[in-house]
Design an enzyme around this catalytic site. Structure first.
Site, PDB file in Angstrom:
ATOM      1  N   THR A   1      -7.991   3.549   8.612  1.00  0.00           N
ATOM      2  CA  THR A   1      -9.263   2.825   8.585  1.00  0.00           C
ATOM      3  C   THR A   1      -9.445   2.067   9.905  1.00  0.00           C
ATOM      4  O   THR A   1      -8.813   1.044  10.136  1.00  0.00           O
ATOM      5  CB  THR A   1      -9.295   1.844   7.393  1.00  0.00           C
ATOM      6  OG1 THR A   1      -8.830   2.534   6.236  1.00  0.00           O
ATOM      7  CG2 THR A   1     -10.705   1.335   7.152  1.00  0.00           C
TER       8      THR A   1
ATOM      9  N   ARG B   1      -9.341   8.133  -0.871  1.00  0.00           N
ATOM     10  CA  ARG B   1     -10.296   8.568   0.167  1.00  0.00           C
ATOM     11  C   ARG B   1     -11.204   9.666  -0.365  1.00  0.00           C
ATOM     12  O   ARG B   1     -10.816  10.426  -1.251  1.00  0.00           O
ATOM     13  CB  ARG B   1      -9.536   9.074   1.390  1.00  0.00           C
ATOM     14  CG  ARG B   1      -9.043   7.967   2.291  1.00  0.00           C
ATOM     15  CD  ARG B   1      -8.456   8.540   3.566  1.00  0.00           C
ATOM     16  NE  ARG B   1      -8.245   7.494   4.546  1.00  0.00           N
ATOM     17  CZ  ARG B   1      -9.107   7.186   5.509  1.00  0.00           C
ATOM     18  NH1 ARG B   1     -10.236   7.857   5.646  1.00  0.00           N
ATOM     19  NH2 ARG B   1      -8.837   6.219   6.355  1.00  0.00           N
TER      20      ARG B   1
ATOM     21  N   GLU C   1      -8.650   0.580  -2.879  1.00  0.00           N
ATOM     22  CA  GLU C   1      -9.456   0.642  -1.647  1.00  0.00           C
ATOM     23  C   GLU C   1     -10.368   1.845  -1.741  1.00  0.00           C
ATOM     24  O   GLU C   1      -9.928   2.931  -2.142  1.00  0.00           O
ATOM     25  CB  GLU C   1      -8.554   0.828  -0.436  1.00  0.00           C
ATOM     26  CG  GLU C   1      -7.900  -0.426   0.042  1.00  0.00           C
ATOM     27  CD  GLU C   1      -7.047  -0.151   1.260  1.00  0.00           C
ATOM     28  OE1 GLU C   1      -7.233   0.882   1.931  1.00  0.00           O
ATOM     29  OE2 GLU C   1      -6.161  -0.962   1.519  1.00  0.00           O
TER      30      GLU C   1
ATOM     31  N   GLU D   1     -10.951  -9.282   3.493  1.00  0.00           N
ATOM     32  CA  GLU D   1      -9.645  -8.918   4.045  1.00  0.00           C
ATOM     33  C   GLU D   1      -9.830  -8.740   5.544  1.00  0.00           C
ATOM     34  O   GLU D   1     -10.619  -7.890   5.992  1.00  0.00           O
ATOM     35  CB  GLU D   1      -9.109  -7.631   3.409  1.00  0.00           C
ATOM     36  CG  GLU D   1      -7.756  -7.249   4.001  1.00  0.00           C
ATOM     37  CD  GLU D   1      -6.990  -6.224   3.184  1.00  0.00           C
ATOM     38  OE1 GLU D   1      -7.124  -6.217   1.952  1.00  0.00           O
ATOM     39  OE2 GLU D   1      -6.257  -5.435   3.802  1.00  0.00           O
TER      40      GLU D   1
ATOM     41  N   ARG E   1      -7.010  12.831   0.970  1.00  0.00           N
ATOM     42  CA  ARG E   1      -5.913  13.299   1.832  1.00  0.00           C
ATOM     43  C   ARG E   1      -4.543  12.758   1.415  1.00  0.00           C
ATOM     44  O   ARG E   1      -3.526  13.323   1.749  1.00  0.00           O
ATOM     45  CB  ARG E   1      -6.187  12.972   3.301  1.00  0.00           C
ATOM     46  CG  ARG E   1      -6.113  11.509   3.617  1.00  0.00           C
ATOM     47  CD  ARG E   1      -6.219  11.252   5.091  1.00  0.00           C
ATOM     48  NE  ARG E   1      -7.579  11.446   5.571  1.00  0.00           N
ATOM     49  CZ  ARG E   1      -8.048  10.848   6.676  1.00  0.00           C
ATOM     50  NH1 ARG E   1      -7.248  10.081   7.389  1.00  0.00           N
ATOM     51  NH2 ARG E   1      -9.280  11.034   7.066  1.00  0.00           N
TER      52      ARG E   1
ATOM     53  N   HIS F   1      -5.564   3.638  -1.602  1.00  0.00           N
ATOM     54  CA  HIS F   1      -6.876   3.999  -1.054  1.00  0.00           C
ATOM     55  C   HIS F   1      -7.213   5.419  -1.500  1.00  0.00           C
ATOM     56  O   HIS F   1      -6.563   6.377  -1.072  1.00  0.00           O
ATOM     57  CB  HIS F   1      -6.805   3.909   0.477  1.00  0.00           C
ATOM     58  CG  HIS F   1      -8.107   4.164   1.169  1.00  0.00           C
ATOM     59  ND1 HIS F   1      -8.250   3.997   2.530  1.00  0.00           N
ATOM     60  CD2 HIS F   1      -9.323   4.566   0.718  1.00  0.00           C
ATOM     61  CE1 HIS F   1      -9.491   4.282   2.882  1.00  0.00           C
ATOM     62  NE2 HIS F   1     -10.162   4.645   1.795  1.00  0.00           N
TER      63      HIS F   1
ATOM     64  N   HIS G   1      -3.349  -4.499   7.907  1.00  0.00           N
ATOM     65  CA  HIS G   1      -3.462  -3.297   8.726  1.00  0.00           C
ATOM     66  C   HIS G   1      -2.530  -3.374   9.930  1.00  0.00           C
ATOM     67  O   HIS G   1      -2.658  -4.255  10.773  1.00  0.00           O
ATOM     68  CB  HIS G   1      -4.884  -3.003   9.230  1.00  0.00           C
ATOM     69  CG  HIS G   1      -5.079  -1.525   9.446  1.00  0.00           C
ATOM     70  ND1 HIS G   1      -4.624  -0.879  10.564  1.00  0.00           N
ATOM     71  CD2 HIS G   1      -5.628  -0.577   8.660  1.00  0.00           C
ATOM     72  CE1 HIS G   1      -4.899   0.410  10.449  1.00  0.00           C
ATOM     73  NE2 HIS G   1      -5.506   0.620   9.295  1.00  0.00           N
TER      74      HIS G   1
ATOM     75  N   ASN H   1       0.858  -1.192   0.000  1.00  0.00           N
ATOM     76  CA  ASN H   1       0.000   0.000   0.000  1.00  0.00           C
ATOM     77  C   ASN H   1       0.895   1.243   0.000  1.00  0.00           C
ATOM     78  O   ASN H   1       1.735   1.420   0.892  1.00  0.00           O
ATOM     79  CB  ASN H   1      -0.883  -0.056   1.258  1.00  0.00           C
ATOM     80  CG  ASN H   1      -1.818   1.131   1.356  1.00  0.00           C
ATOM     81  OD1 ASN H   1      -1.406   2.259   1.141  1.00  0.00           O
ATOM     82  ND2 ASN H   1      -3.065   0.886   1.706  1.00  0.00           N
TER      83      ASN H   1
ATOM     84  N   HIS I   1       0.982   6.282   1.851  1.00  0.00           N
ATOM     85  CA  HIS I   1       1.724   7.265   2.638  1.00  0.00           C
ATOM     86  C   HIS I   1       2.927   7.866   1.913  1.00  0.00           C
ATOM     87  O   HIS I   1       3.539   8.802   2.409  1.00  0.00           O
ATOM     88  CB  HIS I   1       2.046   6.698   4.017  1.00  0.00           C
ATOM     89  CG  HIS I   1       0.767   6.457   4.765  1.00  0.00           C
ATOM     90  ND1 HIS I   1      -0.124   7.479   5.025  1.00  0.00           N
ATOM     91  CD2 HIS I   1       0.189   5.319   5.218  1.00  0.00           C
ATOM     92  CE1 HIS I   1      -1.188   6.980   5.638  1.00  0.00           C
ATOM     93  NE2 HIS I   1      -1.024   5.678   5.770  1.00  0.00           N
TER      94      HIS I   1
HETATM   95  N1  PXP Z   1      -5.762  -3.056   4.222  1.00  0.00           N
HETATM   96  C1  PXP Z   1      -6.689  -2.073   4.262  1.00  0.00           C
HETATM   97  C2  PXP Z   1      -8.075  -2.394   3.821  1.00  0.00           C
HETATM   98  C3  PXP Z   1      -6.353  -0.777   4.686  1.00  0.00           C
HETATM   99  O1  PXP Z   1      -7.296   0.187   4.735  1.00  0.00           O
HETATM  100  C4  PXP Z   1      -5.011  -0.508   5.038  1.00  0.00           C
HETATM  101  C5  PXP Z   1      -4.620   0.890   5.444  1.00  0.00           C
HETATM  102  O2  PXP Z   1      -4.842   1.763   4.420  1.00  0.00           O
HETATM  103  C6  PXP Z   1      -4.088  -1.547   4.957  1.00  0.00           C
HETATM  104  C7  PXP Z   1      -4.486  -2.815   4.566  1.00  0.00           C
HETATM  105  C8  PXP Z   1      -2.639  -1.342   5.264  1.00  0.00           C
HETATM  106  O3  PXP Z   1      -2.461  -0.939   6.583  1.00  0.00           O
HETATM  107  P1  PXP Z   1      -1.050  -0.368   7.026  1.00  0.00           P
HETATM  108  O4  PXP Z   1      -0.828   0.884   6.253  1.00  0.00           O
HETATM  109  O5  PXP Z   1      -1.234  -0.132   8.484  1.00  0.00           O
HETATM  110  O6  PXP Z   1      -0.046  -1.427   6.717  1.00  0.00           O
END
Ligand code: PXP
Length: 262
Positions: free
Chosen positions: A105, A49, A74, A155, A53, A47, A198, A11, A14
């Site tokens: 999330t 949003r 996402e 998930e 953001r 994602h 997550h 992901n 960030h």
């Molecule tokens: N899976 C989903 C559905 C998420 O919303 C996120 C965070 O955006 C992640 C996985 C990844 O989480 P992390 O960034 O904490 O590794």
């Protein structure tokens, strides 16, 4: 089962957070996606949003047209997001709950109470050839509901497990891992593909990676943070090694709760 049966989705949200802190183009999430793939990512997750953001609409356009690996989009279950997904046709859409004030999330999608709206929402995405995933708590009733609304994938939200590990709560960690194991078994038995993610880190990934029904992990924040110190391909490579080790040595004991840096 081959160790590669466990995929890693990286992901890159960030990277966009950092870019947006100053505006402009740097650092570029697409470049990060290419580097994550170089390090061993099997897919890229972003994602979009509602408040934009981090990831922007342009990021999604560029990722979709230039990526060499599957894109997992996402998104919240809104009409606007559905239209965007139908325009881009990513490999998969992961439907997540979204609250404006949350930092990330928090918690899984409410499925049981939203069957009427979720069913047609999911059907429309599936008709366009998009695989649909629901980001849920590892809860048996929610899994049953996910199968009923026609999801392809669930998930499992590993956030609570990871937070308990950070708090050194060994009993809580063991309890959460058991919930994930039971949820993964039930989901696979219901014909759902099982993913998880997550908050996962080098310290917490192995017990989740060792759950045999799980075929994909989605990891973001920790990898992007580690990339500052050693580069993204290095961070992804290290995560892959840990995931593969967990698959080779199943079952893995509960993690020793993580010590916080002083
Ligand atoms: N899976 C989903 C559905 C998420 O919303 C996120 C965070 O955006 C992640 C996985 C990844 O989480 P992390 O960034 O904490 O590794």
């Amino acid at each position: 089962m081959s160790v590669r049966a466990l995929r890693l989705g990286v992901n890159i949200d960030h990277v966009a957070t950092l870019r947006n802190a100053r505006g402009g183009m740097h650092p570029d999430p697409l470049r990060a996606a290419h580097l994550a793939i170089e390090g061993g990512a099997d897919g890229i997750t972003a994602h979009l949003r509602e408040d934009r953001r981090h990831i922007s609409d342009t990021d999604i356009t560029r990722l979709k047209s230039e990526l060499t690996r599957p894109l997992n989009l996402e998104m919240a279950t809104t009409k606007e997001m559905q239209q965007i997904a139908l325009r881009h046709v990513p490999n998969a859409c992961c439907l997540v709950p979204e609250r404006r004030q949350e930092r990330t999330t928090e918690g899984g999608l409410e499925v049981q109470g939203a069957v009427k709206t979720l069913k047609p929402f999911i059907a429309k995405l599936k008709d366009a050839g998009i695989r649909v995933s629901l980001f849920i708590e590892p809860d048996l009733k929610t899994i049953e509901a996910a199968a009923n609304v026609g999801a392809d994938i669930v998930e499992l939200h590993t956030g609570r497990y990871c937070n308990l590990a950070l708090e050194h709560d060994a009993a809580g960690v063991a309890r959460e891992l058991e919930r994930h194991r039971k949820a993964a078994t039930a989901a696979a038995a219901a014909g759902l593909e099982v993913h998880a993610g997550h908050g996962l880190t080098y310290n917490t990934v192995k017990p989740i990676a060792a759950i045999p029904e799980i075929v994909e992990l989605n990891i973001g924040h920790f990898l992007v943070g580690e990339a500052i110190f050693g580069g993204l391909p290095m961070a992804v490579r290290r995560m892959r090694v840990l995931m593969d080790e967990a698959r080779e040595t199943m079952p893995v004991p509960s993690p020793v709760p993580v010590r916080r840096a002083k």
